[in-house]
Design a protein around this motif. Structure first.
Motif, mmCIF file in Angstrom:
data_model
loop_
_atom_site.group_PDB
_atom_site.id
_atom_site.type_symbol
_atom_site.label_atom_id
_atom_site.label_comp_id
_atom_site.label_asym_id
_atom_site.label_seq_id
_atom_site.Cartn_x
_atom_site.Cartn_y
_atom_site.Cartn_z
ATOM 1 N N SER A 192 -0.229 8.963 -13.236
ATOM 2 C CA SER A 192 -0.304 9.173 -12.014
ATOM 3 C C SER A 192 -0.848 10.518 -11.804
ATOM 4 C CB SER A 192 1.056 9.024 -11.095
ATOM 5 O OG SER A 192 1.520 7.762 -11.093
ATOM 6 N N TYR A 193 -0.246 11.472 -12.531
ATOM 7 C CA TYR A 193 -0.884 12.990 -12.540
ATOM 8 C C TYR A 193 -2.205 13.048 -13.319
ATOM 9 C CZ TYR A 193 2.952 14.733 -10.086
ATOM 10 O OH TYR A 193 4.003 15.022 -9.123
ATOM 11 N N MET A 194 -2.349 12.081 -14.313
ATOM 12 C CA MET A 194 -3.577 12.137 -15.014
ATOM 13 C C MET A 194 -4.866 11.764 -14.028
ATOM 14 S SD MET A 194 -5.002 9.961 -18.227
ATOM 15 C CE MET A 194 -3.483 10.602 -19.134
ATOM 16 N N LYS A 195 -4.353 10.676 -13.124
ATOM 17 C CA LYS A 195 -5.333 10.355 -12.191
ATOM 18 C C LYS A 195 -5.631 11.347 -11.176
ATOM 19 C CE LYS A 195 -6.724 6.736 -9.332
ATOM 20 N NZ LYS A 195 -7.984 6.002 -9.342
ATOM 21 N N PHE A 196 -4.597 11.846 -10.506
ATOM 22 C CA PHE A 196 -5.078 12.889 -9.721
ATOM 23 C C PHE A 196 -5.746 14.081 -10.047
ATOM 24 C CE2 PHE A 196 -0.236 11.881 -8.039
ATOM 25 C CZ PHE A 196 -0.475 10.514 -7.497
ATOM 26 N N GLY A 197 -5.851 14.551 -11.382
ATOM 27 C CA GLY A 197 -6.302 15.610 -11.546
ATOM 28 C C GLY A 197 -5.945 16.715 -11.129
ATOM 29 N N PRO A 198 -6.511 17.815 -11.704
ATOM 30 C CA PRO A 198 -6.063 19.285 -11.534
ATOM 31 C C PRO A 198 -6.314 19.734 -10.075
ATOM 32 C CG PRO A 198 -7.835 19.422 -13.117
ATOM 33 C CD PRO A 198 -7.479 17.917 -12.955
ATOM 34 N N ARG A 199 -7.302 18.981 -9.396
ATOM 35 C CA ARG A 199 -7.520 19.276 -8.019
ATOM 36 C C ARG A 199 -6.772 18.721 -6.805
ATOM 37 N NH1 ARG A 199 -13.997 18.671 -7.268
ATOM 38 N NH2 ARG A 199 -13.481 20.079 -5.399
ATOM 39 N N ILE A 200 -6.444 17.614 -7.258
ATOM 40 C CA ILE A 200 -5.619 16.798 -6.188
ATOM 41 C C ILE A 200 -4.287 16.851 -6.519
ATOM 42 C CG2 ILE A 200 -5.266 14.392 -5.516
ATOM 43 C CD1 ILE A 200 -8.137 13.659 -6.032
ATOM 44 N N ALA A 201 -3.579 17.033 -7.639
ATOM 45 C CA ALA A 201 -2.409 16.980 -8.253
ATOM 46 C C ALA A 201 -1.583 18.287 -7.328
ATOM 47 C CB ALA A 201 -1.996 17.117 -9.527
ATOM 48 N N PRO A 202 -2.169 19.337 -7.262
ATOM 49 C CA PRO A 202 -1.371 20.429 -6.646
ATOM 50 C C PRO A 202 -1.186 20.181 -5.042
ATOM 51 C CG PRO A 202 -3.109 21.346 -8.132
ATOM 52 C CD PRO A 202 -3.313 19.999 -7.985
ATOM 53 N N VAL A 203 -2.197 19.537 -4.537
ATOM 54 C CA VAL A 203 -2.106 19.179 -3.100
ATOM 55 C C VAL A 203 -1.042 18.162 -2.560
ATOM 56 C CG1 VAL A 203 -3.333 18.870 -1.030
ATOM 57 C CG2 VAL A 203 -4.468 20.024 -2.766
ATOM 58 N N GLU B 73 -13.696 8.566 -10.397
ATOM 59 C CA GLU B 73 -14.745 8.522 -9.066
ATOM 60 C C GLU B 73 -13.736 8.133 -7.956
ATOM 61 O OE1 GLU B 73 -18.185 8.836 -8.990
ATOM 62 O OE2 GLU B 73 -17.774 9.503 -11.257
ATOM 63 N N TYR B 74 -14.125 6.894 -7.275
ATOM 64 C CA TYR B 74 -13.250 6.641 -6.042
ATOM 65 C C TYR B 74 -12.363 5.397 -6.412
ATOM 66 C CZ TYR B 74 -15.076 10.575 -3.623
ATOM 67 O OH TYR B 74 -15.704 11.750 -3.258
ATOM 68 N N GLY B 75 -12.253 4.881 -7.709
ATOM 69 C CA GLY B 75 -11.734 3.763 -8.050
ATOM 70 C C GLY B 75 -10.240 3.748 -7.773
ATOM 71 N N GLU B 76 -9.668 2.643 -7.557
ATOM 72 C CA GLU B 76 -8.084 2.432 -7.037
ATOM 73 C C GLU B 76 -7.030 2.445 -8.329
ATOM 74 O OE1 GLU B 76 -7.418 -0.491 -4.413
ATOM 75 O OE2 GLU B 76 -8.990 -0.204 -3.017
ATOM 76 N N THR C 261 -13.881 15.508 2.930
ATOM 77 C CA THR C 261 -13.782 14.651 1.857
ATOM 78 C C THR C 261 -12.947 15.001 0.584
ATOM 79 O OG1 THR C 261 -15.946 13.869 2.825
ATOM 80 C CG2 THR C 261 -15.425 13.085 0.566
ATOM 81 N N PRO C 262 -12.134 14.040 -0.002
ATOM 82 C CA PRO C 262 -11.278 14.573 -0.902
ATOM 83 C C PRO C 262 -12.237 14.323 -2.453
ATOM 84 C CG PRO C 262 -10.785 12.133 -0.400
ATOM 85 C CD PRO C 262 -11.741 12.941 0.589
ATOM 86 N N PRO C 263 -11.812 15.330 -3.207
ATOM 87 C CA PRO C 263 -12.427 15.185 -4.636
ATOM 88 C C PRO C 263 -12.362 13.860 -5.365
ATOM 89 C CG PRO C 263 -10.674 16.899 -4.715
ATOM 90 C CD PRO C 263 -10.660 16.052 -3.235
ATOM 91 N N LYS C 264 -12.925 13.532 -6.153
ATOM 92 C CA LYS C 264 -13.048 12.413 -7.290
ATOM 93 C C LYS C 264 -11.660 12.299 -8.015
ATOM 94 C CE LYS C 264 -18.158 11.762 -6.991
ATOM 95 N NZ LYS C 264 -19.176 11.626 -7.929
ATOM 96 N N TRP C 265 -11.310 11.239 -8.176
ATOM 97 C CA TRP C 265 -10.188 11.059 -8.906
ATOM 98 C C TRP C 265 -10.762 11.549 -10.506
ATOM 99 C CZ3 TRP C 265 -6.153 10.526 -6.293
ATOM 100 C CH2 TRP C 265 -6.057 9.847 -5.120
ATOM 101 N N LEU C 266 -9.406 12.220 -11.029
ATOM 102 C CA LEU C 266 -9.847 12.849 -12.689
ATOM 103 C C LEU C 266 -10.458 14.043 -12.503
ATOM 104 C CD1 LEU C 266 -10.635 9.533 -14.584
ATOM 105 C CD2 LEU C 266 -8.446 10.239 -14.306
#
Length: 203
Positions: free
Chosen positions: A85-96, A137-140, A197-202
């Protein structure tokens, strides 16, 4: 004592005790001669009691070991699920969204995994696989849990980015299971991102 009565008693005792108590032949000899054989009976009873206690201990120990092994399998899957899950979020989305994910989404995700795994036999639990390539990217796709022997997916966890008019962007966490051929959409909850617009996954 008549032979047919003796045989009937032997069979009855063996049947009623599932073979745990075997009749001592010295008892029958004593009965035929009209002599009590209390020492032999007490010894036989003590031996059989010890055997039953040892059997119960072994069964309990085996059951506890099996239960512990199953718990270890489930724990390792849950740990891998959080990592993916945290790998999917990446360093830009995970902290938020990390805190809200831990508090609201992950407990439901754990529950869904445990419920699915509880329906599997011990053999299947030994060969579980969890994918280690969440989509970018924006894959689920976050991760899939599959049967390692057949390669068939058991449960798929996804997160979809949704834009809602006048509100902004949300992350919708959900899963699909093999039980309905991955048709139903089982929601785990939503996390709000922002109007931007949110960043891309990863990423």
């Amino acid at each position: 004592m008549k032979k047919w009565l003796q045989k009937t008693l032997v069979i009855t005792v063996a049947f009623l005790t599932f073979g745990l108590i075997t009749p001592n032949h010295a008892i029958w000899e004593g009965l035929e001669n009209g002599q009590p054989n209390n020492g032999s009976q007490n010894s036989n009873f003590q031996n059989n009691s010890d055997s039953r206690e040892q059997f119960t201990t072994v069964v309990e120990q085996t059951s506890n070991e099996q239960s512990s092994l199953e718990d270890q399998h489930v724990e390792s899957v849950l740990l891998a699920a959080k990592e993916q899950s945290y790998m999917k979020f990446g360093p830009r989305i995970a902290p938020v969204i990390g805190d809200e994910f831990e508090e609201r989404i992950f407990p439901k995700l754990e529950e869904a995994i445990e419920l699915t795994l509880s329906r599997l036999d011990n053999q299947s639990l030994n060969y579980l696989k969890i994918t280690n390539n969440p989509s970018g990217e924006y894959g689920e796709r976050i991760f899939n849990i599959s049967d390692g022997t057949s390669g068939k997916d058991l449960i798929r966890f996804h997160v979809r980015t949704e834009k809602r008019p006048k509100e902004g962007y949300y992350y919708n966490f959900h899963y699909h299971t093999f039980e309905d051929r991955f048709v139903a959409h089982h929601s785990l909850g939503d996390i709000y991102w922002s109007k931007n617009t949110p960043p891309k996954w990863l990423s």
